[in-house]
Design a protein around this motif. Structure first.
Motif, PDB file in Angstrom:
ATOM      1  N   HIS A 267       0.841  -1.186   0.000  1.00 23.42           N
ATOM      2  CA  HIS A 267       0.000   0.000   0.000  1.00 23.42           C
ATOM      3  C   HIS A 267       0.885   1.248   0.000  1.00 23.42           C
ATOM      4  CE1 HIS A 267      -3.950  -1.762   0.467  1.00 23.42           C
ATOM      5  NE2 HIS A 267      -3.517  -2.531   1.448  1.00 23.42           N
ATOM      6  N   GLY A 268       0.414   2.292  -0.651  1.00 28.47           N
ATOM      7  CA  GLY A 268       1.126   3.554  -0.612  1.00 28.47           C
ATOM      8  C   GLY A 268       1.697   3.952  -1.958  1.00 28.47           C
ATOM      9  N   THR A 269       2.557   4.942  -1.941  1.00 29.53           N
ATOM     10  CA  THR A 269       3.177   5.425  -3.168  1.00 29.53           C
ATOM     11  C   THR A 269       4.561   5.980  -2.865  1.00 29.53           C
ATOM     12  OG1 THR A 269       2.818   6.753  -5.151  1.00 29.53           O
ATOM     13  CG2 THR A 269       2.285   7.780  -3.040  1.00 29.53           C
ATOM     14  N   TYR A 270       5.259   6.420  -3.900  1.00 29.55           N
ATOM     15  CA  TYR A 270       6.647   6.854  -3.756  1.00 29.55           C
ATOM     16  C   TYR A 270       6.970   7.892  -4.814  1.00 29.55           C
ATOM     17  CZ  TYR A 270       7.160   3.775  -7.771  1.00 29.55           C
ATOM     18  OH  TYR A 270       7.001   3.185  -9.013  1.00 29.55           O
ATOM     19  N   VAL A 271       8.034   8.635  -4.571  1.00 27.32           N
ATOM     20  CA  VAL A 271       8.632   9.522  -5.564  1.00 27.32           C
ATOM     21  C   VAL A 271      10.074   9.077  -5.741  1.00 27.32           C
ATOM     22  CG1 VAL A 271       9.347  11.872  -6.108  1.00 27.32           C
ATOM     23  CG2 VAL A 271       7.124  11.456  -5.048  1.00 27.32           C
ATOM     24  N   LEU A 272      10.452   8.781  -6.981  1.00 26.88           N
ATOM     25  CA  LEU A 272      11.801   8.303  -7.297  1.00 26.88           C
ATOM     26  C   LEU A 272      12.548   9.381  -8.067  1.00 26.88           C
ATOM     27  CD1 LEU A 272      13.911   5.993  -7.480  1.00 26.88           C
ATOM     28  CD2 LEU A 272      12.726   5.201  -9.542  1.00 26.88           C
ATOM     29  N   THR A 296      17.019  -3.600   1.387  1.00 25.77           N
ATOM     30  CA  THR A 296      18.077  -4.342   0.698  1.00 25.77           C
ATOM     31  C   THR A 296      18.456  -3.653  -0.603  1.00 25.77           C
ATOM     32  OG1 THR A 296      17.326  -6.444   1.631  1.00 25.77           O
ATOM     33  CG2 THR A 296      18.693  -6.559  -0.351  1.00 25.77           C
ATOM     34  N   LEU A 297      17.458  -3.214  -1.340  1.00 20.17           N
ATOM     35  CA  LEU A 297      17.686  -2.508  -2.597  1.00 20.17           C
ATOM     36  C   LEU A 297      18.450  -1.214  -2.351  1.00 20.17           C
ATOM     37  CD1 LEU A 297      16.963  -2.538  -5.659  1.00 20.17           C
ATOM     38  CD2 LEU A 297      14.898  -1.272  -5.063  1.00 20.17           C
ATOM     39  N   ALA A 298      18.094  -0.495  -1.292  1.00 20.20           N
ATOM     40  CA  ALA A 298      18.777   0.761  -0.968  1.00 20.20           C
ATOM     41  C   ALA A 298      20.235   0.517  -0.578  1.00 20.20           C
ATOM     42  CB  ALA A 298      18.038   1.470   0.163  1.00 20.20           C
ATOM     43  N   TYR A 299      20.464  -0.518   0.231  1.00 22.58           N
ATOM     44  CA  TYR A 299      21.823  -0.834   0.668  1.00 22.58           C
ATOM     45  C   TYR A 299      22.710  -1.214  -0.520  1.00 22.58           C
ATOM     46  CZ  TYR A 299      25.677  -3.192   3.061  1.00 22.58           C
ATOM     47  OH  TYR A 299      26.921  -3.580   3.488  1.00 22.58           O
ATOM     48  N   SER A 300      22.169  -2.002  -1.436  1.00 26.29           N
ATOM     49  CA  SER A 300      22.954  -2.495  -2.566  1.00 26.29           C
ATOM     50  C   SER A 300      23.235  -1.422  -3.605  1.00 26.29           C
ATOM     51  CB  SER A 300      22.232  -3.673  -3.241  1.00 26.29           C
ATOM     52  OG  SER A 300      22.002  -4.722  -2.329  1.00 26.29           O
ATOM     53  N   ASN A 301      22.396  -0.390  -3.637  1.00 27.06           N
ATOM     54  CA  ASN A 301      22.513   0.601  -4.706  1.00 27.06           C
ATOM     55  C   ASN A 301      22.739   2.019  -4.197  1.00 27.06           C
ATOM     56  OD1 ASN A 301      21.658  -0.951  -7.390  1.00 27.06           O
ATOM     57  ND2 ASN A 301      20.343  -1.678  -5.729  1.00 27.06           N
ATOM     58  N   GLN A 302      23.129   2.133  -2.915  1.00 26.81           N
ATOM     59  CA  GLN A 302      23.473   3.435  -2.342  1.00 26.81           C
ATOM     60  C   GLN A 302      22.321   4.436  -2.499  1.00 26.81           C
ATOM     61  OE1 GLN A 302      26.723   3.975  -0.682  1.00 26.81           O
ATOM     62  NE2 GLN A 302      26.263   1.797  -0.767  1.00 26.81           N
ATOM     63  N   LEU A 303      21.156   4.039  -2.007  1.00 33.77           N
ATOM     64  CA  LEU A 303      19.978   4.885  -2.084  1.00 33.77           C
ATOM     65  C   LEU A 303      19.611   5.423  -0.708  1.00 33.77           C
ATOM     66  CD1 LEU A 303      17.724   2.606  -4.338  1.00 33.77           C
ATOM     67  CD2 LEU A 303      19.304   4.403  -5.080  1.00 33.77           C
ATOM     68  N   GLU A 304      18.913   6.539  -0.686  1.00 35.56           N
ATOM     69  CA  GLU A 304      18.393   7.105   0.550  1.00 35.56           C
ATOM     70  C   GLU A 304      16.878   6.984   0.548  1.00 35.56           C
ATOM     71  OE1 GLU A 304      17.977  11.452   2.727  1.00 35.56           O
ATOM     72  OE2 GLU A 304      19.686  11.078   1.416  1.00 35.56           O
ATOM     73  N   LEU A 305      16.334   6.341   1.568  1.00 36.53           N
ATOM     74  CA  LEU A 305      14.890   6.185   1.708  1.00 36.53           C
ATOM     75  C   LEU A 305      14.390   7.149   2.781  1.00 36.53           C
ATOM     76  CD1 LEU A 305      14.608   2.269   1.791  1.00 36.53           C
ATOM     77  CD2 LEU A 305      14.651   3.778  -0.211  1.00 36.53           C
ATOM     78  N   THR A 306      13.429   7.993   2.428  1.00 36.85           N
ATOM     79  CA  THR A 306      12.834   8.912   3.394  1.00 36.85           C
ATOM     80  C   THR A 306      11.345   8.618   3.481  1.00 36.85           C
ATOM     81  OG1 THR A 306      14.437  10.628   2.807  1.00 36.85           O
ATOM     82  CG2 THR A 306      12.482  11.316   4.032  1.00 36.85           C
ATOM     83  N   TYR A 311       2.972   5.321   4.264  1.00 32.28           N
ATOM     84  CA  TYR A 311       2.449   5.194   2.911  1.00 32.28           C
ATOM     85  C   TYR A 311       3.092   6.152   1.911  1.00 32.28           C
ATOM     86  CZ  TYR A 311      -1.074   2.861   5.708  1.00 32.28           C
ATOM     87  OH  TYR A 311      -1.711   2.035   6.605  1.00 32.28           O
ATOM     88  N   LEU A 312       4.040   6.960   2.347  1.00 32.05           N
ATOM     89  CA  LEU A 312       4.665   7.940   1.479  1.00 32.05           C
ATOM     90  C   LEU A 312       6.184   7.829   1.588  1.00 32.05           C
ATOM     91  CD1 LEU A 312       2.449  11.039   2.326  1.00 32.05           C
ATOM     92  CD2 LEU A 312       2.270   9.581   0.317  1.00 32.05           C
ATOM     93  N   LEU A 313       6.844   7.537   0.469  1.00 26.04           N
ATOM     94  CA  LEU A 313       8.290   7.299   0.459  1.00 26.04           C
ATOM     95  C   LEU A 313       8.956   8.114  -0.640  1.00 26.04           C
ATOM     96  CD1 LEU A 313      10.916   5.714   1.150  1.00 26.04           C
ATOM     97  CD2 LEU A 313      10.106   3.917  -0.391  1.00 26.04           C
ATOM     98  N   ASN A 314      10.066   8.753  -0.293  1.00 24.32           N
ATOM     99  CA  ASN A 314      10.907   9.421  -1.278  1.00 24.32           C
ATOM    100  C   ASN A 314      12.208   8.636  -1.420  1.00 24.32           C
ATOM    101  OD1 ASN A 314      11.380  12.007  -2.947  1.00 24.32           O
ATOM    102  ND2 ASN A 314      13.246  11.817  -1.751  1.00 24.32           N
ATOM    103  N   ILE A 315      12.620   8.377  -2.664  1.00 24.79           N
ATOM    104  CA  ILE A 315      13.828   7.604  -2.939  1.00 24.79           C
ATOM    105  C   ILE A 315      14.787   8.493  -3.713  1.00 24.79           C
ATOM    106  CG2 ILE A 315      14.767   5.494  -3.965  1.00 24.79           C
ATOM    107  CD1 ILE A 315      11.890   4.363  -3.891  1.00 24.79           C
ATOM    108  N   ASP A 316      15.987   8.629  -3.175  1.00 18.89           N
ATOM    109  CA  ASP A 316      16.969   9.534  -3.770  1.00 18.89           C
ATOM    110  C   ASP A 316      18.343   8.888  -3.702  1.00 18.89           C
ATOM    111  OD1 ASP A 316      18.089  11.778  -4.900  1.00 18.89           O
ATOM    112  OD2 ASP A 316      17.060  13.170  -3.549  1.00 18.89           O
TER     113      ASP A 316
END
Length: 318
Positions: A267-272, A296-306, A311-316
């Motif tokens: 459930h929810g959405t994101y901004v990539l 796991t995806l963030a750790y492997s690809n040097q991403l920041e999850l906020t 239900y609301l996620l920003n990926i940078d």
């Protein structure tokens, strides 16, 4: 990997209420002074305003996988505000996009369905196996003359069994009909109003609804078809539909596609962030624990999850 914990919901509520008033054009000078005092009271208050405004700027990039019902439930107070037709707070803006949302009558009449995040296996009366992916809706119609599955929305895997009465096995989609020729295959209704089919064993015949053209898809092939057209046949990369085992297996997929697939089960959405959308990703991710898969995806690809809320996620980029 950096994971920022969400601001408490009551503070986000207060911040959104202030922004509702601020953008309404009805804020008085004393109210504006109270707003400034509220922001200055606590760093979290100012951060809440900043995050809401930042997220508002990214709403034009919302994916098709957005699940609005969670925000509707948690933000019922905005129902009256919606009638004012303003771009107010982040929840209001999201909800405004659904004021003309068509009610899912077909889904409501489905005989079988799965919730978001659920994968369900059914054994049909003829012994055939049917697996429903997350958020999928079907009707099962068996008669003396035929066996038919109506795919209303989502994705299914079918492993047909031999029928003593030799009835054809059909799958009805919004774009046409599929006829199983002793087979294992998946059918998915895409967001672009096309139907996607992957054949893992034997063959399937495609019959689009608005043309006499037909095509047989053989083992190890996939295709996409609409009402009038059938795409070229494309070789399958995976030899089996791993999602039926609750896994997402990817090899050199763009990050935006991986996130989109994971959010079919959440459930929810994101901004990539646009600059990392085409980052190539390979790996195996659980569909039972999307939070863990995202980390796991963030750790492997040097991403920041906020996480603004659950239900609301920003990926940078990190």
């Amino acid at each position: 990997m950096i994971i920022k914990h969400p601001i408490p919901e009551h503070i986000l509520d207060e911040a959104t209420d202030w922004l509702v008033l601020l953008h309404s054009g009805e804020m008085t000078e004393p109210q504006f002074q109270q707003f400034e005092q509220w922001k200055a009271q606590n760093q979290t208050h100012a951060l809440a305003i900043k995050q809401i405004e930042k997220f508002t700027n990214g709403l034009s990039h919302l994916p098709n996988t957005f699940q609005h019902e969670n925000l509707v439930q948690s933000k019922k107070r905005f129902n009256s505000t919606l009638n004012r037709n303003m771009l107010l707070g982040f929840s209001t803006i999201i909800l405004l996009g659904f004021t003309l949302y068509t009610l899912p009558w077909n889904e409501w009449r489905a005989g079988q369905h799965t919730k978001v995040g659920q994968i369900k296996t059914l054994i049909l009366e003829d012994g055939s196996k049917l697996v429903l992916a997350s958020n999928s809706y079907i009707n099962i119609n068996f008669s003396e003359k035929m066996r038919k599955i109506e795919l209303i929305n989502g994705e299914i895997f079918i492993q047909t069994a031999k029928d003593k009465r030799h009835r054809p096995f059909l799958v009805e989609t919004r774009n046409g009909q599929l006829e199983a020729l002793g087979t294992q295959f998946t059918v998915r209704q895409n967001n672009n109003h096309k139907t996607k089919i992957n054949v893992y064993q034997h063959a399937v015949a495609i019959h689009p609804s608005a043309t006499s053209e037909s095509k047989i898809i053989h083992q190890g092939q996939r295709a996409v078809f609409g009402d009038k057209t059938i795409s070229k046949l494309i070789p399958l990369k995976n030899q089996q539909p791993y999602w039926t085992q609750h896994l997402l297996v990817v090899e050199q997929w763009p990050l935006k596609k991986v996130i989109s697939e994971l959010y079919r089960y959440k459930h929810g959405t994101y901004v990539l962030d646009q600059s990392i959308q085409n980052t190539q990703v390979s790996g195996v991710f659980s569909l039972d624990n999307i939070q863990q898969s995202l980390e796991t995806l963030a750790y492997s690809n040097q991403l920041e999850l906020t996480f603004y809320t659950p239900y609301l996620l920003n990926i940078d980029k990190k």
